[in-house]
Design a protein around this motif. Structure first.
Motif, short mmCIF file in Angstrom:
data_model
loop_
_atom_site.label_atom_id
_atom_site.label_comp_id
_atom_site.label_asym_id
_atom_site.label_seq_id
_atom_site.Cartn_x
_atom_site.Cartn_y
_atom_site.Cartn_z
N ALA A 156 0.82 -1.21 0.00
CA ALA A 156 0.00 0.00 0.00
C ALA A 156 0.86 1.26 0.00
N VAL A 157 1.95 1.24 0.76
CA VAL A 157 2.86 2.39 0.81
C VAL A 157 3.51 2.61 -0.56
N VAL B 111 -3.33 2.60 4.77
CA VAL B 111 -4.52 3.40 4.49
C VAL B 111 -4.18 4.89 4.49
N ILE B 112 -3.38 5.31 5.47
CA ILE B 112 -3.00 6.72 5.56
C ILE B 112 -2.19 7.15 4.34
N ALA B 113 -1.24 6.30 3.92
CA ALA B 113 -0.43 6.62 2.75
C ALA B 113 -1.29 6.77 1.50
N LEU B 114 -2.24 5.85 1.32
CA LEU B 114 -3.13 5.93 0.16
C LEU B 114 -4.05 7.14 0.24
N SER B 115 -4.54 7.43 1.44
CA SER B 115 -5.45 8.57 1.62
C SER B 115 -4.78 9.87 1.20
N GLN B 116 -3.50 10.02 1.54
CA GLN B 116 -2.78 11.24 1.22
C GLN B 116 -2.57 11.42 -0.28
N GLU B 117 -2.64 10.31 -1.04
CA GLU B 117 -2.42 10.41 -2.49
C GLU B 117 -3.71 10.46 -3.29
N ALA C 154 3.75 5.26 -5.99
CA ALA C 154 3.59 5.18 -7.45
C ALA C 154 2.57 6.19 -7.94
N LEU C 155 1.48 6.35 -7.19
CA LEU C 155 0.47 7.34 -7.58
C LEU C 155 1.01 8.76 -7.51
N GLN C 156 1.95 8.97 -6.59
CA GLN C 156 2.54 10.30 -6.43
C GLN C 156 3.42 10.66 -7.63
N GLN C 157 4.02 9.65 -8.26
CA GLN C 157 4.94 9.89 -9.37
C GLN C 157 4.24 10.15 -10.69
N HIS C 158 2.96 9.86 -10.76
CA HIS C 158 2.30 9.79 -12.06
C HIS C 158 0.89 10.37 -11.99
N THR C 159 0.49 11.11 -13.00
CA THR C 159 -0.87 11.60 -13.07
C THR C 159 -1.78 10.44 -13.47
#
Length: 395
Positions: free
Chosen positions: A92-93, A121-127, A98-103
């Motif tokens: 998940a982290v 969950v927190i890491a995904l929520s922030q992205e 990966a989501l942070q690197q790419h639109t």
């Protein structure tokens, strides 16, 4: 790496011909892990597939690594569903990174049944808050999430405007204790505002229903179709007076088809408000209502007897396992007058001989109101149900 002709054949002759855009990892579960990982990596540059799906298949570290690579590269991926795949916090982290690197064009995430815990969950929520169009589908059932993780996710949902118009499916079920503390207020805030939810599952989260219905009556009356609140307490405090928000929600709902309140121990007054709300609702029909295992007892039986005939929105009713033993005769007679009922579950309420129930149940049969289900270990009850089954087959 050797070329796998069978993968290409399946894609060309099955997926393409049928216009299937969902790549199912289980279709290739017979391959070695590194071969499947390479296929996932290739999807990073593929414009045809928009969905990745897998369920009940433990994914190796190689495959997980290529999935995060896919998320960082793909310009076509819209749905990622990895249910019960043995994923942990690290995945998940890395997925969030990966989501942070790419639109991303991602619109649906299902990680149910994976122990991603609060950190994941927190890491995904922030992205996901940075997704331009928000999410349409989010399922984080059974992910070992506590109040901390759910609080962070709820804060993102309530603070980002895009989720109020995009999110239609939200499943946070089976994360016990996650809605106990004040962190839950962020979720209630999201639900009380204008939103697009049609599917909501908060079962087994310790969600206080008295507080929740205040939010539901304010923001979830017009689009909500499926509502599951099973195995939650009605309140975290001693209830003296039940809020009328229960009645308001059920009187204003427009498209509800399923309501699950099993094992919620509804107070008699809450049950009364629920049925009174349905009685005044002119929009609903064909509703499936599950009130099983609520410990309704005699007080609840009396409420049902008074109001069930007026609640014509109900098509299917489950009142099994509610300690109705001493009230079954009058209860069945009352339910039999509800002409809208097509299905009725009465199991685990019988503590009497079949002769005592024979006449009212035959009357229920003549009214064509129901077909009781649920099997009791009692031989007397089994015989009675057999007689009913034979009779109902002729209707």
């Amino acid at each position: 790496m050797p070329f796998r002709e069978e993968i290409q054949w399946d894609v060309d002759n099955i997926y393409y011909i049928h216009n299937w855009r969902k790549f199912n990892l289980q279709d290739f579960s017979h391959l070695e892990s590194r071969d499947l990982a390479l296929a996932v990596a290739a999807l990073s540059f593929n414009q045809w597939f928009t969905k990745i799906y897998c369920k009940d298949l433990k994914l190796s570290a190689d495959i997980q690594q290529q999935l995060t690579f896919l998320l960082s590269k793909s310009s076509s991926l819209e749905e990622l569903s990895l249910e019960d795949c043995g994923l942990k916090v690290d995945f998940a982290v890395k997925m969030a990174a990966a989501l942070q690197q790419h639109t991303s064009t991602l619109q649906a995430i299902n990680l149910s049944g994976n122990s991603v815990e609060d950190k994941g969950v927190i890491a995904l929520s922030q992205e996901i808050q940075h997704l331009n169009e928000g999410l349409r589908f989010l399922s984080l059932s059974r992910v070992s999430m506590s109040t901390k993780g759910l609080g962070c996710l709820s804060q993102v949902l309530s603070s980002c405007q895009q989720f109020s118009t995009s999110l239609t499916h939200l499943d946070l079920s089976c994360n016990p204790g996650s809605l106990v503390t004040e962190d839950a207020t962020f979720l209630f805030k999201f639900l009380s505002g204008t939103n697009s939810l049609s599917y909501l599952d908060l079962s087994d989260t310790n969600c206080p229903l008295d507080t929740l219905f205040v939010s539901l009556s304010a923001g979830c009356c017009y689009k909500l179709v499926h509502l599951n609140l099973a195995r939650n307490p009605f309140s975290h405090r001693k209830v003296r007076q039940v809020t009328r928000s229960v009645q308001e929600f059920f009187s204003q709902s427009c498209v509800l088809r399923y309501v699950g309140l099993s094992a919620t121990k509804l107070p008699p007054q809450a049950l009364r408000f629920l049925l009174q709300g349905l009685a005044t609702n002119t929009h609903l029909f064909g509703l499936e209502l599950d009130l099983s295992s609520c410990e309704l007892c005699t007080a609840g039986a009396q409420v049902i007897q008074e109001h069930i005939s007026e609640a014509t929105a109900i098509r299917s009713l489950d009142i099994s396992d509610n300690s109705f033993e001493n009230d079954m005769v009058t209860l069945v007679l009352s339910v039999g007058r509800c002409q809208s009922l097509h299905h009725l579950a009465l199991g685990r309420n019988f503590a009497m001989k079949s002769r005592q129930m024979k006449i009212p149940l035959q009357g229920l049969n003549r009214n064509k109101a129901a077909g009781p289900d649920g099997v009791s270990p009692s031989s007397t009850v089994r015989i009675m149900f057999f007689e009913l089954s034979s009779a109902f087959n002729t209707i």
